[in-house]
Design an enzyme around this catalytic site. Structure first.
Site, short mmCIF file in Angstrom:
data_model
loop_
_atom_site.label_atom_id
_atom_site.label_comp_id
_atom_site.label_asym_id
_atom_site.label_seq_id
_atom_site.Cartn_x
_atom_site.Cartn_y
_atom_site.Cartn_z
N LEU A 150 6.51 16.36 11.38
CA LEU A 150 7.25 15.14 11.08
C LEU A 150 7.31 15.03 9.57
O LEU A 150 6.33 15.30 8.88
CB LEU A 150 6.54 13.91 11.67
CG LEU A 150 6.69 13.64 13.16
CD1 LEU A 150 5.92 12.37 13.54
CD2 LEU A 150 8.16 13.49 13.56
N ASP A 151 8.47 14.62 9.05
CA ASP A 151 8.61 14.49 7.60
C ASP A 151 7.55 13.56 7.03
O ASP A 151 7.02 12.68 7.72
CB ASP A 151 10.00 13.93 7.25
CG ASP A 151 11.12 14.87 7.65
OD1 ASP A 151 10.85 16.05 7.88
OD2 ASP A 151 12.26 14.39 7.73
N TYR A 152 7.27 13.73 5.75
CA TYR A 152 6.29 12.93 5.02
C TYR A 152 6.54 11.44 5.22
O TYR A 152 5.60 10.66 5.45
CB TYR A 152 6.37 13.30 3.55
CG TYR A 152 5.40 12.57 2.65
CD1 TYR A 152 4.02 12.75 2.76
CD2 TYR A 152 5.87 11.72 1.64
CE1 TYR A 152 3.14 12.10 1.92
CE2 TYR A 152 5.00 11.06 0.79
CZ TYR A 152 3.63 11.25 0.94
OH TYR A 152 2.76 10.60 0.09
N THR A 207 8.34 10.05 7.64
CA THR A 207 8.66 9.72 9.03
C THR A 207 7.38 9.42 9.79
O THR A 207 6.41 10.18 9.69
CB THR A 207 9.41 10.87 9.71
OG1 THR A 207 10.64 11.10 9.03
CG2 THR A 207 9.71 10.53 11.17
N HIS A 225 14.23 18.01 8.61
CA HIS A 225 15.01 16.82 8.24
C HIS A 225 16.26 16.65 9.12
O HIS A 225 17.24 16.03 8.71
CB HIS A 225 15.44 16.88 6.77
CG HIS A 225 14.34 17.24 5.83
ND1 HIS A 225 13.23 16.45 5.64
CD2 HIS A 225 14.17 18.32 5.03
CE1 HIS A 225 12.42 17.02 4.75
NE2 HIS A 225 12.95 18.16 4.39
#
Length: 243
Positions: free
Chosen positions: A101-103, A105, A188
């Protein structure tokens, strides 16, 4: 028969890449013989030693974490930022996240030391559904939602068809809440998809992974997966069906 570096990684000694380094440098023995050839395969009956220490099979562990924002989905971070594994200081096994999971998110992420299940869940051919809820700038119209549903062209490739739905809108603030369900895992991807149709993401959370949700958890909390949940994940990954 499994590749030696995979067996070492599955035992929780180190990552597969670092295991390859250990093999190449002559620090691994199989049945008393030093092995330096990458790709060597071993069976469950073979005795494997790393730095003179016999390999022990780890008990498999499975956890669901509600990842907060500004947490790295990795085992460690070169910049010293907090990672998802830092939420499990009491667990002796070497956990690693299934996918990323993105930083910025938040939401559901699975951590385990079961490499076989992790590979099944992250392989695109098994099409595990992941649902995200995004707060976006602007209010997506039917045409934008239709583009998301049919797939949009990004720099790398065209995305697979997605399930897109407008959950709510705030005309005064010109923002909206959008649900997007995908089964791919490009970096992303959700943010880029919404940006591509003209609605940049302000906040993003993964609400569901297959049949799992963050229900009952707040950001930073976790729980072990139940035996039935693990079995269902394995069946879903292998067959595409829960039953």
């Amino acid at each position: 028969m499994e590749r030696l570096q995979k067996v070492i990684a599955a035992a929780g000694v180190t990552s597969r890449r670092k295991a390859e380094g250990l093999i190449s440098s002559g620090k691994v023995r199989v049945n008393g013989e030093v092995i330096t050839q990458l790709g060597t395969k071993v069976s469950a009956q073979d005795r494997v030693e790393v730095n003179g220490i016999p390999l022990m099979k780890e008990a498999k562990r499975y956890f669901l974490l509600y990842k907060p924002r500004q947490i790295i989905s990795s085992v460690h971070d070169e910049k010293g930022r907090k990672t998802v594994v830092d939420f499990f200081p009491e667990i002796q096994q070497r956990l690693y996240p299934v996918g990323r999971l993105d930083y910025n998110t938040s939401g559901l992420i699975i951590l385990t030391n079961d490499g076989q299940l992790a590979n099944l869940l992250t392989h695109p051919r098994y099409q595990i559904e992941k649902n995200y809820v995004a707060k976006v700038n602007g209010i997506p119209d039917k045409m934008a939602l239709k583009k998301l549903q049919h797939g949009v062209r990004l720099a790398a490739k065209k995305t697979a068809p997605a399930k897109a739905k407008l959950l709510s809108s705030d005309h005064r603030k010109n923002t909206a809440i959008v649900s997007l369900t995908i089964h791919e895992g490009m970096n992303h991807e959700v943010r880029d998809m919404l940006q591509a149709v003209g609605y940049p993401v302000d906040k993003l959370s993964r609400e569901r992974y297959a049949f799992l949700t963050t229900e009952g958890l707040t950001a930073g909390e976790s729980r072990p997966l139940k035996h039935q949940e693990v079995a269902a994940l394995k069946k879903l990954a292998q067959t595409g069906k829960l039953r």
